[in-house]
Design a protein around this motif. Structure first.
Motif, short mmCIF file in Angstrom:
data_model
loop_
_atom_site.label_atom_id
_atom_site.label_comp_id
_atom_site.label_asym_id
_atom_site.label_seq_id
_atom_site.Cartn_x
_atom_site.Cartn_y
_atom_site.Cartn_z
N GLU A 217 7.97 -0.19 -5.42
CA GLU A 217 7.88 0.73 -6.55
C GLU A 217 9.20 1.45 -6.78
N LEU B 293 11.92 -1.03 -8.09
CA LEU B 293 11.67 -1.41 -9.48
C LEU B 293 11.93 -0.25 -10.44
N VAL C 235 5.55 -0.93 -13.46
CA VAL C 235 5.63 -0.94 -12.00
C VAL C 235 4.25 -0.73 -11.38
#
Length: 141
Positions: free
Chosen positions: A94, A97, A116
């Motif tokens: 997470e 990204l 995400v």
């Protein structure tokens, strides 16, 4: 063939995982949004939202999704460590990204957060099913 696939994906476990996944995602977004609105950097807000949503997710996944009722201390410790480790992996996914999308690609923070979140929910189900609650049996509602 399609009906077999449909039945596999429309099990109690998958449906409840999706419901609680949405609730966990909402917890994550609310914490993130509140922090960003108060001036907290998106990276810190992402990390804090992750920690709080992991705590929420463990409880609801253990009890409601995978129906893991073994409360023996040794078992719970092993389960919590596995859950936290897998969620740490998805937390890294997470964070990476989000940085790529927001800082490198100049995408909107909230659009990035939505995209995400989809990736993270899928990864977390796979991790939970394969590594954490794999011994749970399908139980009727």
């Amino acid at each position: 063939m399609l009906m077999k696939i449909w039945r596999k994906f429309m099990s109690r476990e998958v449906i409840s995982y999706l419901i609680f996944g949405v609730l966990t995602t909402l917890v994550n977004w609310v914490v993130y949004g509140m922090m960003v609105k108060t001036g907290v950097d998106y990276r810190i807000a992402t990390a804090a939202a992750w920690v709080i949503s992991v705590l929420f997710a463990y409880v609801v996944n253990k009890i409601f999704v995978f129906q893991s009722y073994d409360m023996h201390l040794g078992f719970v410790i092993k389960e919590v460590i596995s859950f936290t480790t897998c969620r740490a992996a998805s937390g890294v996914i997470e964070m990476v990204l989000m940085v790529i999308m927001v800082s490198w690609l100049n995408m909107d923070e909230y659009v990035s957060k939505v995209l995400v979140s989809v990736v993270v929910v899928v990864a977390n189900y796979v991790f939970s099913k394969l590594f954490i609650f794999r011994n749970s049996e399908e139980k009727p509602l």
